[in-house]
Design an enzyme around this catalytic site. Sequence first.
Site, PDB file in Angstrom:
ATOM      1  N   CYS A  21     140.838 -18.171  55.826  1.00 50.98           N
ATOM      2  CA  CYS A  21     140.854 -19.358  54.966  1.00 50.98           C
ATOM      3  C   CYS A  21     141.627 -20.489  55.642  1.00 50.98           C
ATOM      4  O   CYS A  21     141.114 -21.078  56.577  1.00 50.98           O
ATOM      5  CB  CYS A  21     141.382 -19.010  53.585  1.00 50.98           C
ATOM      6  N   HIS A  29     137.837 -14.695  52.123  1.00 49.30           N
ATOM      7  CA  HIS A  29     138.965 -13.755  52.193  1.00 49.30           C
ATOM      8  C   HIS A  29     138.466 -12.313  52.294  1.00 49.30           C
ATOM      9  O   HIS A  29     138.255 -11.660  51.272  1.00 49.30           O
ATOM     10  CB  HIS A  29     139.810 -13.871  50.928  1.00 49.30           C
ATOM     11  N   GLU A  51     140.112  -9.789  52.952  1.00 50.39           N
ATOM     12  CA  GLU A  51     141.139  -8.832  52.490  1.00 50.39           C
ATOM     13  C   GLU A  51     140.912  -8.393  51.039  1.00 50.39           C
ATOM     14  O   GLU A  51     141.430  -7.370  50.621  1.00 50.39           O
ATOM     15  CB  GLU A  51     142.549  -9.410  52.674  1.00 50.39           C
TER      16      GLU A  51
HETATM   17  N1  GLN Z   1     144.502 -24.852  51.348  1.00 50.55           N
HETATM   18  C1  GLN Z   1     143.205 -24.530  51.842  1.00 50.55           C
HETATM   19  C2  GLN Z   1     142.107 -24.977  50.892  1.00 50.55           C
HETATM   20  O1  GLN Z   1     142.356 -25.219  49.738  1.00 50.55           O
HETATM   21  C3  GLN Z   1     143.079 -23.050  52.156  1.00 50.55           C
HETATM   22  C4  GLN Z   1     143.193 -22.154  50.978  1.00 50.55           C
HETATM   23  C5  GLN Z   1     143.435 -20.717  51.320  1.00 50.55           C
HETATM   24  O2  GLN Z   1     143.878 -20.403  52.416  1.00 50.55           O
HETATM   25  N2  GLN Z   1     143.209 -19.830  50.367  1.00 50.55           N
HETATM   26  O3  GLN Z   1     140.970 -25.070  51.280  1.00 50.55           O
END
Ligand code: GLN
Length: 536
Positions: free
Chosen positions: A382, A508, A510
């Site tokens: 992310c 994600h 995970e």
């Molecule tokens: N802050 C980033 C976004 O909002 C990444 C979010 C995250 O890593 N879950 O896109």
Amino acid sequence: MTKYIFVTGGVTSSLGKGIISASLAKLLQSRGFSVTIQKFDPYINVDPGTLNPYEHGECYVTDDGAETDLDLGYYERFLNKPVSQANNVTTGRIYQTVIQNERKGEYLGKTVQVIPHITDEIKRRMMLLGQSDEHDIVITELGGTVGDIESLPYLEAVRQMRWDLGNDNCLVIHLTLLPYLEAAKELKTKPTQHSVKELQNAGIQPDILVCRTDHDISNAIRRKIALFCNVEISSVIEAITADTVYAVPLLMLRENLDRVVINKLKLRERKEPDLKKWKEFLGRLKNPTHEINVGLIGKYIELKDAYKSIYESFLLAGAEKECEVNVIPIQSENIYDDNIKDKFSDLDGILVAPGFGERGFEGKVIAARYARENKMPFFGICLGMQTAVVEFSRNVLGLENANSTEMNPNTPYKVIDLMEEQKQIENMGGTMRLGTYPCEIKKNSKVHAAYGESKVNERHRHRYEMNNDFKKDLEKAGMHCVGINPSTNLVEMIELKDHPWFIASQFHPEYKSTVEEPHPLFVSFIEACMKNKSID
Ligand code: GLN
């Protein structure tokens, strides 16, 4: 008819209600029953999505895009079965529904009260998952500790459900602590007795007591607890502190927790528990033949719970490869050009963690550059992928001060930017790109080899995206966009061409790693780290 099991906690928090619930569910599942677990949290936030990770650990995301308590991660990792929005309910959500109903005039002019309106809404939600034929058993974990003011409406709902459904269909397990007094060399039962009294005050007699302890419980102590807490001796279950939470199902099996539950709920036995795969997994976990060091680059590193699913994914994928993965948390705020070599000298690979806001972001960029230039395995998740894109744009494409508009809204090169539909949003809660989206994987890529598939579904939780205006230039310079959302064309995965393993995902992975199915990207990353280590 669906049977309901409630798990309450007494004496202190953090005794492991989630793990006991998931372990019991695993045992019942292994006996052929269909089981689901839900958690009721007594706080007023509508969901944990707006909570700082320092407050409540990681926010776990389900397929249907619910932002939930991290215990739901254990439910999925243990049962290998997805949970949904309905599996996590907070006091905030209950009140929100009741207040909305009141505004619609649904209470026909009555005074709206905690009893019956709040308790009825709690009961409705407690029974929601049991209404289809899908589940033989619904286990409900009640957050908080018995005796808290916030828990009272939940206990009243459980008392009523018991009355509504009868003892054969509804069961209460109370998890307590038996502290050990070193001076007296004794386990003490008094806190358990008081905590059960507290439950009885709420009109609930627990059927089973699971006693968390650091020492074996003697028969004499079991008898004493049974007598003073009004339960059968066979219903006093020892939960001795285990070296890994994944051993708890087997400890509960040894204590016959599943059998006691089956007898009390008058369930017809289906088969002996089949835990062969689970035991094989534990065997590999406890007897690793390799070891690697992975740096976890993030800003919430002081609190392990903030990256819970990442730690667990490493453990699960590590077991698959018989490899002990030492995850070394590194505060990204403290990473600079002149100390990175030292900091990374013992590492076989790095994972740049998800995150929000600019604190620690530049340290992550330095880490990504180091991994790229030194051919060190790099896994970005992310914000980790966004970091990799920013770094590559600045240092390979030469786009000076390229950035994500989250970090610098005035950057000359918005390589990571908000999607149009995100720009109008004012509310913070539940408004990110959340939940499962499909992703198509380019053939002949490293991620294709890792997954062995060309279409996957993965879970998201973010507002910002890679800006497709830069896609061509990035690809030309060697950053391949290998995972694409087929309907929106958004880039979901990148990898570097001239690098042994530099992969990052906007989603994600995970959240989708379970005991039975460790996530392929984690497994492949560990393989790359093992290879990197042997080259060293
Ligand atoms: N802050 C980033 C976004 O909002 C990444 C979010 C995250 O890593 N879950 O896109």
